[in-house]
Scaffold this active site. Sequence first.
Site, PDB file in Angstrom:
ATOM      1  N   ASN A 233       0.847  -1.188   0.000  1.00 45.27           N
ATOM      2  CA  ASN A 233       0.000   0.000   0.000  1.00 45.27           C
ATOM      3  C   ASN A 233       0.886   1.244   0.000  1.00 45.27           C
ATOM      4  OD1 ASN A 233       0.599   0.680   2.903  1.00 45.27           O
ATOM      5  ND2 ASN A 233      -0.446  -1.291   3.196  1.00 45.27           N
ATOM      6  N   ASP A 303      -4.281  -6.385   4.333  1.00 47.80           N
ATOM      7  CA  ASP A 303      -5.358  -7.240   4.837  1.00 47.80           C
ATOM      8  C   ASP A 303      -5.238  -8.673   4.335  1.00 47.80           C
ATOM      9  OD1 ASP A 303      -6.622  -5.185   6.259  1.00 47.80           O
ATOM     10  OD2 ASP A 303      -7.632  -4.469   4.448  1.00 47.80           O
ATOM     11  N   LYS A 313       9.754 -16.370 -10.575  1.00 44.87           N
ATOM     12  CA  LYS A 313       9.003 -15.293 -11.179  1.00 44.87           C
ATOM     13  C   LYS A 313       7.909 -15.859 -12.073  1.00 44.87           C
ATOM     14  CE  LYS A 313       9.387 -11.311 -14.267  1.00 44.87           C
ATOM     15  NZ  LYS A 313      10.287 -10.493 -15.108  1.00 44.87           N
ATOM     16  N   PRO A 329      -3.205 -12.032   9.602  1.00 42.25           N
ATOM     17  CA  PRO A 329      -3.576 -11.913  11.006  1.00 42.25           C
ATOM     18  C   PRO A 329      -3.836 -10.458  11.379  1.00 42.25           C
ATOM     19  CG  PRO A 329      -1.209 -12.299  10.782  1.00 42.25           C
ATOM     20  CD  PRO A 329      -1.812 -12.513   9.426  1.00 42.25           C
ATOM     21  N   ILE A 331      -3.000  -7.823  13.652  1.00 41.51           N
ATOM     22  CA  ILE A 331      -1.884  -7.605  14.579  1.00 41.51           C
ATOM     23  C   ILE A 331      -2.366  -7.005  15.899  1.00 41.51           C
ATOM     24  CG2 ILE A 331       0.371  -6.552  14.900  1.00 41.51           C
ATOM     25  CD1 ILE A 331       0.329  -8.470  12.541  1.00 41.51           C
ATOM     26  N   VAL A 332      -3.060  -5.874  15.816  1.00 47.11           N
ATOM     27  CA  VAL A 332      -3.424  -5.152  17.029  1.00 47.11           C
ATOM     28  C   VAL A 332      -4.400  -5.948  17.893  1.00 47.11           C
ATOM     29  CG1 VAL A 332      -5.335  -3.841  16.008  1.00 47.11           C
ATOM     30  CG2 VAL A 332      -4.064  -2.878  17.941  1.00 47.11           C
ATOM     31  N   PHE A 347      -4.900   2.578  14.916  1.00 45.44           N
ATOM     32  CA  PHE A 347      -5.062   3.607  13.890  1.00 45.44           C
ATOM     33  C   PHE A 347      -5.974   3.055  12.807  1.00 45.44           C
ATOM     34  CE2 PHE A 347      -1.849   5.801  16.005  1.00 45.44           C
ATOM     35  CZ  PHE A 347      -1.671   7.053  15.436  1.00 45.44           C
ATOM     36  N   LYS A 365     -11.679  -4.847  18.669  1.00 48.68           N
ATOM     37  CA  LYS A 365     -10.246  -5.135  18.820  1.00 48.68           C
ATOM     38  C   LYS A 365      -9.762  -4.933  20.259  1.00 48.68           C
ATOM     39  CE  LYS A 365      -9.288  -3.705  14.046  1.00 48.68           C
ATOM     40  NZ  LYS A 365      -8.844  -4.994  13.483  1.00 48.68           N
TER      41      LYS A 365
END
Length: 427
Positions: A233, A303, A313, A329, A331-332, A347, A365
């Site tokens: 991203n 995600d 390749k 997964p 994370i937070v 965030f 969460k």
Amino acid sequence: MTLSQNATTPKASQTTGRIVLGVTGGIAAYKSAILVRRLKEAGFDVRVVMTQGAQAFITPLTFQALSGNAVHTSLLDPAAEAGMGHIELARWADLILIAPASANTVARLAAGMSDDLLATLVLATKAPVWLAPAMNQQMWANALTQRNLQTLTDYGMQMIQPDAGEQACGDVGLGRMPEPEALAAQVADYFQAINSQPLGQSTHQSQILAGQHVVITAGPTREAIDPVRYVSNHSTGKMGFALAEACRDAGAKVTLIAGPVTLPTPQGIERIDISSAQELLAVCLKVVNQGCDIFIATAAVADYRAAEVSPHKIKKAGDELTIQLVKNPDIVATVAQQEKRPFMVGFAAETQHMEQYASSKLVSKKLDMIAVNDVSRSDIGFGSDQNAMTVFFAEHYHLSQQHLDKASKSKIAWQLVECIAKAQSAH
């Protein structure tokens, strides 16, 4: 830290807080009695801890009468230990102020000793620790004392510069404990900075996270498709790196776990580089379980990742290519479920319905706080040097949401640090 030479006794206003005053062996201990009175006049709740040496200069009964609280003198007091009294006292404190701090106490703290109540409190507390050294001018100037002071400063403690003048031994020089009124004014200024000052107006000198270990994730993750391609991203890591610097300036020890970014490592910060979400999770769990007080998740974690990564390749063939993705997964959320759960800050980068999504993530969460920004705006967010956010707190903190207007990411970072400190003091 520099004290005003013209400091006057602070008036009781928005300075209320809980102070553990450590008194060590030295003639300046008589000033500590006056200091207790000045702190009480300013509205502080004061509990006194005395070393054995301090009791040779002034009695516990004096401090009990002035503070209105029992005085603590022994680590192994049976009544206190039955309720883990020293741990409760360490948790109770908003600030530990050691005044006077003798050369012996400074040396013992620098060595990490815990052979009496005061030294144990310093090791067991998350509160900021301030020391007002008081000793003979030659002891103050000794290279060993200066080394010990530097060691404690490096660990996040604040040293209050002693005054110069005639000492009890007849010598003249640096080493006198500052006057009680000056110390009380410094304490009042500190609490006013964290409790009364508008967000973002701090001088960046308040050590509001002193003694705490902050872990911050920053930047993007890269999820490999083959040896040369990946899913990622637009995150640059600028917000996370700005937060790392702000937490460092607030007195915290900072571990920065960074995805692939081009930013230099801020001075005084431990950096660990990762690439994928799975690598990030493994590092986060290891660091958090080793001991972490605050976890700030600014990283833009992909995600999804490829279900299978090609070892070679992938050659171009045909007009379409189908890649199966599987969920990464969270994370937070995973960190929030750990037994040693730190204060959790999430965030969220959203393009619509920010309040709705933020409130949902805060609960699902199990976060303490979440900061949300609108990445549909071209003037803030990914790649920009500016940002604007809305901060939401878990319901049990009873804090209203905070709108952080557009500003530099460094200023936004400091505002977020202040939000964290306010939530911690409100809990």
